[in-house]
Scaffold this motif. Structure first.
Motif, short mmCIF file in Angstrom:
data_model
loop_
_atom_site.label_atom_id
_atom_site.label_comp_id
_atom_site.label_asym_id
_atom_site.label_seq_id
_atom_site.Cartn_x
_atom_site.Cartn_y
_atom_site.Cartn_z
N LEU A 61 0.62 -1.25 0.02
CA LEU A 61 0.08 -0.05 0.27
C LEU A 61 0.76 1.20 0.08
CD1 LEU A 61 -2.78 -1.03 2.31
CD2 LEU A 61 -2.86 -0.95 -0.07
N ARG A 62 1.96 1.12 0.76
CA ARG A 62 2.94 2.30 0.58
C ARG A 62 3.40 2.69 -0.60
NH1 ARG A 62 4.86 0.16 5.75
NH2 ARG A 62 6.75 -0.41 4.68
N LEU A 63 3.65 1.52 -1.29
CA LEU A 63 4.15 1.59 -2.91
C LEU A 63 3.16 2.14 -3.76
CD1 LEU A 63 6.01 -1.81 -3.28
CD2 LEU A 63 7.13 0.28 -2.97
N LEU A 64 1.82 2.04 -3.40
CA LEU A 64 0.88 2.38 -4.26
C LEU A 64 0.57 3.90 -4.10
CD1 LEU A 64 -1.70 -0.35 -4.33
CD2 LEU A 64 0.09 0.24 -5.99
N SER A 65 1.19 4.50 -3.07
CA SER A 65 0.89 5.84 -2.63
C SER A 65 1.13 7.14 -3.86
CB SER A 65 1.48 6.37 -1.52
OG SER A 65 3.24 6.36 -1.61
N PHE A 66 1.81 6.54 -5.08
CA PHE A 66 2.12 7.44 -5.86
C PHE A 66 0.84 7.89 -6.53
CE2 PHE A 66 2.18 3.41 -8.26
CZ PHE A 66 1.62 3.89 -9.37
N MET A 67 -0.43 7.09 -6.36
CA MET A 67 -1.62 7.25 -7.12
C MET A 67 -2.11 8.48 -6.42
SD MET A 67 -2.80 3.57 -7.99
CE MET A 67 -1.85 2.08 -8.50
N ASN A 68 -1.71 8.83 -5.27
CA ASN A 68 -2.37 9.81 -4.62
C ASN A 68 -1.88 11.31 -5.07
OD1 ASN A 68 -4.19 8.26 -3.16
ND2 ASN A 68 -2.45 7.78 -1.64
N SER A 69 -0.75 11.28 -5.75
CA SER A 69 -0.30 12.51 -6.42
C SER A 69 -0.61 12.84 -7.84
CB SER A 69 1.31 12.17 -6.17
OG SER A 69 1.79 11.22 -6.91
N ALA A 70 -0.14 13.98 -8.02
CA ALA A 70 -0.41 14.24 -9.48
C ALA A 70 0.17 13.22 -10.55
CB ALA A 70 0.22 15.60 -9.89
N GLU A 71 -0.63 13.16 -11.89
CA GLU A 71 0.07 11.88 -12.58
C GLU A 71 1.55 12.46 -13.22
OE1 GLU A 71 -3.47 13.24 -14.53
OE2 GLU A 71 -3.58 12.91 -12.25
N GLY A 72 1.95 13.64 -12.96
CA GLY A 72 3.35 13.89 -13.48
C GLY A 72 3.20 14.69 -14.49
N GLU A 73 4.52 15.32 -15.14
CA GLU A 73 4.68 16.02 -16.05
C GLU A 73 5.40 15.39 -17.07
OE1 GLU A 73 2.97 18.75 -18.35
OE2 GLU A 73 2.76 19.41 -16.15
N THR A 74 4.99 15.31 -18.30
CA THR A 74 6.23 14.58 -19.51
C THR A 74 5.74 15.49 -20.71
OG1 THR A 74 6.92 12.60 -20.59
CG2 THR A 74 4.52 12.77 -20.15
N GLY A 75 7.08 15.95 -21.49
CA GLY A 75 7.01 16.17 -22.88
C GLY A 75 6.52 14.91 -23.87
N LEU A 76 6.54 15.59 -25.17
CA LEU A 76 6.02 14.48 -26.21
C LEU A 76 7.37 13.47 -26.12
CD1 LEU A 76 4.56 16.91 -28.91
CD2 LEU A 76 3.57 15.04 -27.53
N PRO A 77 7.05 12.24 -26.11
CA PRO A 77 8.30 11.25 -26.29
C PRO A 77 8.82 11.26 -27.67
CG PRO A 77 6.12 10.05 -26.65
CD PRO A 77 5.72 11.61 -26.16
N LYS A 78 9.99 10.71 -27.92
CA LYS A 78 10.32 10.61 -29.17
C LYS A 78 9.94 9.57 -29.87
CE LYS A 78 13.65 13.98 -28.87
NZ LYS A 78 13.33 15.21 -29.48
N ARG A 79 9.78 8.35 -29.24
CA ARG A 79 9.06 7.28 -29.65
C ARG A 79 8.05 6.42 -28.85
NH1 ARG A 79 12.47 5.18 -33.84
NH2 ARG A 79 11.54 3.13 -33.60
N ILE A 80 7.09 5.90 -29.26
CA ILE A 80 5.98 5.01 -28.40
C ILE A 80 5.82 3.70 -29.07
CG2 ILE A 80 4.35 6.36 -29.58
CD1 ILE A 80 2.66 6.11 -27.01
N LEU A 81 5.91 2.71 -28.35
CA LEU A 81 5.92 1.29 -28.81
C LEU A 81 6.72 1.12 -29.96
CD1 LEU A 81 2.09 0.53 -28.28
CD2 LEU A 81 4.32 -0.05 -26.75
N GLY A 82 7.77 1.70 -30.22
CA GLY A 82 8.54 1.46 -31.54
C GLY A 82 8.44 2.54 -32.64
N TYR A 83 7.11 3.39 -32.55
CA TYR A 83 6.93 4.36 -33.51
C TYR A 83 7.61 5.60 -33.25
CZ TYR A 83 3.12 0.84 -34.71
OH TYR A 83 2.59 -0.38 -35.02
#
Length: 218
Positions: free
Chosen positions: A60-82
């Motif tokens: 349950l402690r490991l799952l505590s990240f779900m109580n925070s914001a989903e995070g910030e990320t820029g556009l990825p360079k690739r996704i699933l090899g595409y």
């Protein structure tokens, strides 16, 4: 991270970066620890509630990240090899029309739902498969389904960027949209703006038709 539920091993994420999009869709509908654990293991909530889980307090402690914001990320360079285009700006007319058609199928009540979020896999399909909408329903479903197993942060980043870019083009403005601290809140904002714009365009068109002005450009 490997955990054991009723003596069976399951791999669970310990950060948003490890969450797949299909897990994200399930998590978005949860409110309790047992529901969240069910969402990431694929088990049903009732099974989880009655299960024997080794080191439950640690899990349950490991799952505590779900109580925070989903995070910030820029556009990825690739996704699933595409490879993601360097300038994901809807510069191709076909791509623009395809994505516009996909977004037009969003639920019209403006509420956040798994159905509307799942449309992001179809947006990815239109971006990475040139003849996506020309394919039959089975091929489209199979291709879009791939992105359910992609990292959720990457799918949401591509979907949010594309949706906001489309709104920007429809509003004919280069002004940036207000930033929000979570991917879901950004999605809600984009969806609300899109629906309001669509409703306004429809009312404006009906007014023009009634006034006999539909032959003019607007």
């Amino acid at each position: 991270m490997r955990i054991h539920v009723n003596d069976h091993p399951y791999e669970i994420p310990t950060s948003w970066g490890e969450v797949t999009f299909v897990q994200f869709l399930r998590i978005a509908q949860t409110t309790t620890d047992s529901e969240r654990l069910a969402a990431i293991t694929g088990l049903d909530a009732e099974t989880i509630r009655n299960a024997r889980i080794k080191n439950l307090d640690k899990v349950l402690r490991l799952l505590s990240f779900m109580n925070s914001a989903e995070g910030e990320t820029g556009l990825p360079k690739r996704i699933l090899g595409y490879e993601v285009p360097d300038n994901l700006e809807l510069e191709q007319t076909g791509r623009y029309e395809d994505i516009k058609l996909i977004i037009s199928t969003f639920p019209q009540d403006g509420k956040l739902s798994t159905e509307s979020l799942t449309k992001y896999t179809e947006i990815c399909g239109a971006i990475f498969q040139p003849d996506y909408l020309e394919s039959d329903d089975k091929k489209k479903a199979e291709f879009a389904k791939k992105f359910l197993n992609a990292p959720c942060l990457e799918v949401m980043a591509i979907g949010n960027f594309t949706l906001m870019k489309l709104i920007e083009l429809n509003l004919n403005t280069a002004k940036p949209f207000p930033k929000s601290n979570t991917l879901l809140r950004r999605f809600r904002l984009a969806l609300i703006v899109w629906l309001r714009r669509s409703a306004f365009s429809l009312r404006f068109y009906l007014w023009k038709r009634k006034a006999g002005l539909t032959g003019m450009r607007y």
